[in-house]
Design a protein around this motif. Sequence first.
Motif, PDB file in Angstrom:
ATOM      1  N   UNK A  89     -55.367 -82.556 -22.124  1.00 26.26           N
ATOM      2  CA  UNK A  89     -54.484 -81.744 -22.268  1.00 26.26           C
ATOM      3  C   UNK A  89     -53.313 -82.683 -22.658  1.00 26.26           C
ATOM      4  N   UNK A  90     -53.076 -83.638 -21.712  1.00 24.56           N
ATOM      5  CA  UNK A  90     -51.960 -84.561 -21.697  1.00 24.56           C
ATOM      6  C   UNK A  90     -51.825 -85.295 -23.020  1.00 24.56           C
ATOM      7  N   UNK A  91     -53.220 -85.682 -23.519  1.00 25.19           N
ATOM      8  CA  UNK A  91     -53.021 -86.507 -24.738  1.00 25.19           C
ATOM      9  C   UNK A  91     -52.867 -85.411 -25.774  1.00 25.19           C
ATOM     10  N   UNK A 144     -39.504 -76.025 -24.856  1.00 23.24           N
ATOM     11  CA  UNK A 144     -39.737 -75.119 -25.660  1.00 23.24           C
ATOM     12  C   UNK A 144     -41.087 -75.259 -26.626  1.00 23.24           C
ATOM     13  N   UNK A 145     -40.954 -76.700 -27.141  1.00 29.34           N
ATOM     14  CA  UNK A 145     -42.275 -77.102 -27.820  1.00 29.34           C
ATOM     15  C   UNK A 145     -43.431 -77.221 -27.130  1.00 29.34           C
ATOM     16  N   UNK A 146     -43.146 -77.837 -25.766  1.00 31.57           N
ATOM     17  CA  UNK A 146     -44.334 -77.927 -24.738  1.00 31.57           C
ATOM     18  C   UNK A 146     -44.859 -76.733 -24.193  1.00 31.57           C
ATOM     19  N   UNK A 147     -44.137 -75.767 -24.031  1.00 35.44           N
ATOM     20  CA  UNK A 147     -44.507 -74.357 -23.807  1.00 35.44           C
ATOM     21  C   UNK A 147     -45.381 -73.646 -24.977  1.00 35.44           C
ATOM     22  N   UNK A 148     -44.903 -73.851 -25.989  1.00 35.31           N
ATOM     23  CA  UNK A 148     -45.869 -73.445 -27.254  1.00 35.31           C
ATOM     24  C   UNK A 148     -46.904 -74.143 -27.247  1.00 35.31           C
ATOM     25  N   UNK A 149     -46.994 -75.585 -27.087  1.00 36.60           N
ATOM     26  CA  UNK A 149     -48.199 -76.514 -27.395  1.00 36.60           C
ATOM     27  C   UNK A 149     -49.251 -75.966 -26.261  1.00 36.60           C
ATOM     28  N   UNK A 150     -48.733 -75.684 -24.979  1.00 39.59           N
ATOM     29  CA  UNK A 150     -49.371 -75.300 -23.971  1.00 39.59           C
ATOM     30  C   UNK A 150     -50.339 -74.018 -24.216  1.00 39.59           C
ATOM     31  N   UNK A 151     -49.872 -73.019 -25.076  1.00 34.05           N
ATOM     32  CA  UNK A 151     -50.184 -71.926 -25.377  1.00 34.05           C
ATOM     33  C   UNK A 151     -51.518 -72.368 -26.449  1.00 34.05           C
ATOM     34  N   UNK A 152     -51.261 -73.307 -27.299  1.00 33.01           N
ATOM     35  CA  UNK A 152     -52.226 -73.667 -28.290  1.00 33.01           C
ATOM     36  C   UNK A 152     -53.583 -74.255 -27.627  1.00 33.01           C
ATOM     37  N   UNK A 199     -48.711 -84.031 -30.062  1.00 32.85           N
ATOM     38  CA  UNK A 199     -47.866 -82.677 -30.710  1.00 32.85           C
ATOM     39  C   UNK A 199     -46.528 -83.414 -30.536  1.00 32.85           C
ATOM     40  N   UNK A 200     -46.167 -84.037 -29.339  1.00 33.10           N
ATOM     41  CA  UNK A 200     -44.580 -84.389 -29.090  1.00 33.10           C
ATOM     42  C   UNK A 200     -44.363 -85.529 -30.263  1.00 33.10           C
ATOM     43  N   UNK A 201     -45.359 -86.444 -30.412  1.00 29.26           N
ATOM     44  CA  UNK A 201     -45.211 -87.485 -31.337  1.00 29.26           C
ATOM     45  C   UNK A 201     -45.171 -86.751 -32.666  1.00 29.26           C
ATOM     46  N   UNK A 202     -46.130 -85.871 -33.113  1.00 27.87           N
ATOM     47  CA  UNK A 202     -46.063 -85.201 -34.667  1.00 27.87           C
ATOM     48  C   UNK A 202     -44.675 -84.548 -34.783  1.00 27.87           C
ATOM     49  N   UNK A 203     -43.939 -83.918 -33.583  1.00 27.38           N
ATOM     50  CA  UNK A 203     -42.847 -83.333 -34.057  1.00 27.38           C
ATOM     51  C   UNK A 203     -41.660 -84.264 -33.964  1.00 27.38           C
ATOM     52  N   UNK A 204     -41.970 -85.804 -33.983  1.00 25.66           N
ATOM     53  CA  UNK A 204     -40.801 -86.570 -33.876  1.00 25.66           C
ATOM     54  C   UNK A 204     -40.081 -86.768 -32.756  1.00 25.66           C
ATOM     55  N   UNK A 205     -40.593 -86.300 -31.581  1.00 29.46           N
ATOM     56  CA  UNK A 205     -39.869 -86.293 -30.292  1.00 29.46           C
ATOM     57  C   UNK A 205     -40.172 -87.731 -29.523  1.00 29.46           C
TER      58      UNK A 205
END
Length: 148
Positions: free
Chosen positions: A133-135, A85-93, A140-146
């Motif tokens: 996009x990958x970076x 879900x976080x990745x999907x939201x990030x993709x929209x950004x 974003x995942x790193x910032x979310x603590x994942x």
Amino acid sequence: MKLSDKYAARPATELPMLFQRILQNTIRDYFRRQKVRSLWTTQVSSLGGPDGDDDYDPLETLEVQSNSNPQGAPSDQLQQAQTLEIIEKALHKLPQRQRQAFLLRYWEEMDVAEAAAVMGCSEGSVKTHCSRATHALAELLKDKGISL
């Protein structure tokens, strides 16, 4: 259901062949989606390219584990669903071209040449958009603590 919905007007002699093709495509689509989704469960830390190489495409080097079990523990399933879900939201950004290149390459599993043809740009441009996009997604995942 697909056979009866879309091909009811076809002659009965064509139905076995159509059914076989629909079945093959449905199975192939299922396993393709499973492969793409399971890619996100691997280490995000491996997304960084060696020596800061911008053309490095980390998702091409990842492999699906043969012993991966999509029916894991409920807590693991929940965590994976939240991460997706976080990745999907990030993709929209992401900017449109980066999102388009990323989805064509990794969701639709097109090679660089096919994605370039669809996007109407050079292969180098597709690689650049995918890398950015990958970076961005990794950051974003790193910032979310994942940490996977």
